[in-house]
Every structure is written in structure tokens, then in C-alpha cells.
Design an enzyme around this catalytic site. Structure first.
Site, PDB file in Angstrom:
ATOM      1  N   TYR A  52       0.522  -1.050  -0.193  1.00  0.00           N
ATOM      2  CA  TYR A  52       0.102   0.060   0.043  1.00  0.00           C
ATOM      3  C   TYR A  52       0.728   0.807  -0.141  1.00  0.00           C
ATOM      4  O   TYR A  52       2.153   1.143   1.120  1.00  0.00           O
ATOM      5  CB  TYR A  52      -0.809  -0.463   1.473  1.00  0.00           C
ATOM      6  N   GLU A  54      -0.473   4.962  -0.211  1.00  0.00           N
ATOM      7  CA  GLU A  54      -1.527   6.239  -0.970  1.00  0.00           C
ATOM      8  C   GLU A  54      -0.842   7.109  -0.767  1.00  0.00           C
ATOM      9  O   GLU A  54      -0.240   7.537   0.505  1.00  0.00           O
ATOM     10  CB  GLU A  54      -2.976   6.356  -0.575  1.00  0.00           C
ATOM     11  N   ASP A 197      -6.909  13.013 -26.213  1.00  0.00           N
ATOM     12  CA  ASP A 197      -7.037  10.882 -25.536  1.00  0.00           C
ATOM     13  C   ASP A 197      -5.813   9.981 -26.363  1.00  0.00           C
ATOM     14  O   ASP A 197      -6.961   9.989 -27.626  1.00  0.00           O
ATOM     15  CB  ASP A 197      -8.341  10.433 -25.618  1.00  0.00           C
ATOM     16  N   THR A 223      -3.737   5.724 -22.361  1.00  0.00           N
ATOM     17  CA  THR A 223      -3.609   4.060 -21.674  1.00  0.00           C
ATOM     18  C   THR A 223      -2.430   3.521 -22.323  1.00  0.00           C
ATOM     19  O   THR A 223      -1.862   3.983 -22.972  1.00  0.00           O
ATOM     20  CB  THR A 223      -5.001   3.176 -22.224  1.00  0.00           C
ATOM     21  N   LYS A 226      -2.191  -0.266 -24.718  1.00  0.00           N
ATOM     22  CA  LYS A 226      -2.308  -0.357 -26.776  1.00  0.00           C
ATOM     23  C   LYS A 226      -1.377  -0.710 -27.345  1.00  0.00           C
ATOM     24  O   LYS A 226       0.294  -1.691 -27.391  1.00  0.00           O
ATOM     25  CB  LYS A 226      -3.208   0.383 -26.810  1.00  0.00           C
ATOM     26  N   ARG A 232      -2.109  -3.230 -18.475  1.00  0.00           N
ATOM     27  CA  ARG A 232      -3.192  -2.603 -18.251  1.00  0.00           C
ATOM     28  C   ARG A 232      -3.149  -1.151 -17.272  1.00  0.00           C
ATOM     29  O   ARG A 232      -2.170  -1.706 -16.603  1.00  0.00           O
ATOM     30  CB  ARG A 232      -4.389  -3.122 -17.982  1.00  0.00           C
TER      31      ARG A 232
END
Ligand code: DSN
Length: 427
Positions: A52, A54, A197, A223, A226, A232
Site C-alpha cells: 500500500y 496512498e 485521449d 492507456t 495499446k 493495463r
């Protein structure tokens, strides 16, 4: 594949093996898909997933972050260098959350936003009425002309009329180049934020095979899985100066880094996926190599060759061809629907997806078109000669879409051909 998975969970192990074999023995032609390197996969399957963290490097809500801080800093520096910006947020879980964060950063619920309609090649998060972007904001959609090209003039008129606060540009099924300068001028007609985008074309931009919007638009996002060929995930990229923690900031260009970072956390997300961040960093390192530049250029050469071969067989391509990694075929003159074509090609070992074409008279669930692309095939080392064979197989399969024997024969031929092209050849 890790043998401990095989003994711990034979079912999942088996399914992963089957999926790998499916990809390996067939032709993955969904233009948003690709095959990642073993190095990317190794980072993705690492202990970093346990942690973790954050917050951001140096400013975390958890202890023990010294190594994940270094990982995230490497990813940020590589992203900034690759795309020519001064700020990169590498934490978005994927493209839709990244876009959500951009709205959250720049506009208020109820504000007018604009994006290209999904049915004309846009994306759900660019203002589709059933998406959060069309529910929480007053969404106005622009589209292409009858020729399939983005209609810049109509878009400019719409912008003057509707005065959007934020304009999204980018596509999932658009085979042509975006004119970023023209889009900037259109956004400036009403002082709107302009967000690009570039998810589909990021790898082409890095390779110099598509113009970059860096320095022209206010925010870019992509992203990472691709044409960029990573895991991902997603990046949000911008220029400006980060503000000191906790200081309230106005919505100015200079404050974009702070606005974006705060939109991701605490605005939208919790703990970053550190394994994903590491894999993104690896992919960005790969994308900075001369070999990747050549890869991006070959994607386009392959798409153009495929277009040429299909046009020679009387296939109607939206806009008449392609400048990038994908083609959109309007199958109307072939007497087969997008859905039936997708299924027939699937049985022949060619994975594509049905897609609407501009002004499609059919339903999006069974549209007139097919979308296909070359990024994954190009990763495997396929070139123009293979595109010629693939176009012939596509044509044969579509002309015999109900003939199981013919489709099976094509599948066998494809399986034979793919033996020469491993998913990710190590040079
Ligand atoms: N699902 C992606 C695509 O296939 O283009 C867009 O998010």
C-alpha cells in the site's frame, strides 16, 4: 509459467495456458490489444502488488515506501521524457478512471463538456449519455462527416454554440491523423480546456508515426496497454508547476499538475497499483529504444498494406484507408453484418471486433462494420508479406462465413503460419 501456480491452482493455470495458446495460434487484430514483453510481465507479477502506498513519492500515508517511491519516480521521469511534458501521473488504474480524473480536475458537475460520439469512433468516457461523463456533465457530442473524417468545421460551429468548458479529443475507431493545431484553435473559440485521449495512438506518437499533441493541448492521457505495449494502466500528462501540499489551487494551466494529482488521489482512487507502475516503467524504457520507433512505423506500414489489399478485394473502408494502426470496414456491400463477420473470423482464428461505422443504420449490437488493427501482429514480427496473406484469409472467411469446413481450413493455415511468429520474439 510459474510451476507454483500449476500446483496451487491447476484450473487457473490451465486457463492461462489455454489463453496463451489461443493468442499464439491465432491472429489478434483488435486494434487496442498488444502482446507485452517478458520483462513487463515479470514486473507485473512481482511482490510490488503487496504494498500500500496512498499518496505520491515522498508524501505517502504508509511506511515502507522507499522502493515503491523509487519505482514510481522512474515511471514518472520516463513518461515525461518520452512524451515531452513536465508532469506525469502514472497512477490511474486504467483509461476510464484517468478520464474521470481529468473531468474531476477541470470542470464541475453540470458543466458543458464535448467529445466525439462513440458511434462515430469516440469513447464512452467522452460524453456518452449512459456513461458518467454524460450523466454528471452536460454532454454535447461531435462526430465525423459522411466521408468518415472528423468534421472540424461542424465541430467549431458546435463549440461556438454550446461553449463547452472541456473538450475531449481522441478515438477508439478513427483511422486518420488528428490535427492538434486546428483542435486547439477550436477549443480557443470558447476558452475550453482541451484534453487529448491518445490511448490508441500513444505508441505511434512515440515512434514519430503520428503528430504529438504535447505543448498544444492542455492535458494528454493514454492507456499503457495499446500501441504503447505495456501493462493495463494509464498515464495523465501535462505541463505546469506542482503546488505545495494542502495549498488551495485555482483551475489555471500552471496548476494542472496539482489539479490532476489531487483528482487521482484523494479525488478518485486509493492505493496505486505498484506492480502495474513498475511494469509501466519497464514498458516506457522499452518504448524509448530505436527498435520501438521502428515498431511504431511498421504498425502503420502494415495497416496501410492491409488496407490496400482489402480495397483491391472491393472492401469499403471508412475514409477510404488509414493513416494509423487501424481500419474500419463497412461491410454493407458484402452482405454480412459486423456481428456475423466477427464470429466467422473468430472461427477462422482471426480475432477482431464488430463496430459501428459513421451514420450506421444498424444497431451497435450488430453494426455494419468491423474494426481491425495491426499492433499485436507487428509485435510478433509480421510485415507486409503477412498482411497480404491475412487480407486473403479475411476475404475468404467472409465470403464463406457459414461454411465451417472452409473456416476450419483457414484456421489450420493460420496456425501453421503463426509458428514462425512467437507472441513476443526476443531478438
Ligand atoms: N476498449 C478500448 C478499445 O477497444 O478501443 C477503448 O477503451
Amino acid at each position: 509459467m510459474n510451476s507454483s501456480l500449476q500446483s496451487a491452482d491447476a484450473e487457473i493455470y490451465q486457463l492461462i495456458q489455454q489463453e496463451t495458446q489461443r493468442q499464439s495460434e491465432g491472429l489478434e487484430m483488435i486494434p487496442s490489444e498488444n502482446h507485452t514483453s517478458p520483462a513487463v510481465l515479470a514486473a507485473l507479477g512481482s511482490r510490488l502488488t503487496d504494498k500500500y502506498s496512498e499518496g505520491y513519492p515522498g508524501l505517502r500515508y504508509y511506511g515502507g515506501c522507499e522502493y515503491v517511491d523509487a519505482v514510481e519516480n522512474l515511471a514518472r521521469e520516463r513518461a515525461k521524457a518520452l512524451f515531452g511534458v513536465t508532469h506525469a501521473n502514472v497512477q490511474p488504474y486504467s483509461g476510464s478512471p484517468a478520464n474521470h480524473a481529468i473531468y474531476f480536475a477541470l470542470v464541475n458537475p453540470g458543466d458543458t463538456i464535448m467529445g466525439m460520439h462513440l458511434y462515430y469512433g469516440g469513447h464512452m468516457t467522452h460524453g456518452l449519455k449512459v456513461n458518467f461523463s454524460g450523466v454528471y456533465y452536460r454532454s454535447v457530442q461531435y462526430q465525423t462527416g459522411r466521408d468518415g473524417y472528423l468534421d472540424y468545421e461542424a465541430m467549431a460551429e458546435l463549440v461556438k454554440q454550446e461553449q463547452p468548458k472541456l473538450i475531449f479529443v481522441g478515438a477508439t475507431a478513427y483511422p486518420r491523423i488528428f490535427d492538434w493545431m486546428k483542435l486547439r484553435q477550436i477549443a480557443d473559440l470558447c476558452g475550453a480546456w482541451l484534453a487529448a485521449d491518445i490511448s490508441h495512438i500513444a505508441g505511434l506518437i512515440v515512434a514519430g508515426a503520428h503528430p504529438s499533441p504535447a505543448g498544444i493541448v492542455d492535458v494528454m492521457m493514454t492507456t499503457t496497454h495499446k500501441t504503447l505495449r505495456g501493462p493495463r494502466g494509464a498515464l495523465i500528462l501535462c505541463n505546469g508547476n506542482p503546488s505545495t501540499p494542502l495549498k488551495k489551487v485555482e483551475r489555471t494551466k500552471n496548476n494542472l499538475p496539482t489539479l490532476i494529482d489531487r483528482a487521482i488521489i484523494p479525488g478518485l482512487q486509493g492505493g496505486p497499483h505498484n506492480h502495474q507502475t513498475a511494469a509501466i516503467a519497464v514498458a516506457l524504457k522499452e518504448a524509448a529504444t530505436p527498435a520501438f520507433k521502428e515498431y511504431g512505423k511498421q504498425i502503420v506500414r502494415n495497416a496501410k498494406k492491409l488496407a490496400e489489399e482489402l480495397l483491391a478485394r472491393d472492401y469499403q473502408l471508412v475514409t477510404g484507408g488509414t493513416d494509423n494502426h487501424l481500419l474500419l470496414i463497412d461491410l454493407t456491400n458484402k452482405g454480412v453484418s459486423g456481428q456475423d463477420a466477427e464470429k466467422a473470423l473468430g472461427r477462422a482464428g482471426i480475432t477482431v471486433n464488430k463496430n459501428t461505422v459513421p451514420f450506421d443504420p444498424r444497431s451497435p449490437f450488430d453494426p455494419s462494420g468491423l474494426r481491425l488493427g495491426t499492433p499485436a501482429l507487428t509485435t510478433r514480427g509480421m510485415q507486409e508479406a503477412e498482411m497480404t496473406r491475412i487480407a486473403a484469409w479475411i476475404d475468404e472467411a467472409l465470403r464463406n462465413s457459414t461454411d465451417e469446413e472452409k473456416l476450419k481450413k483457414i484456421r489450420e493455415e493460420i496456425r501453421e503460419m503463426t509458428k514462425r511468429f512467437p507472441l513476443y520474439p526476443t531478438l
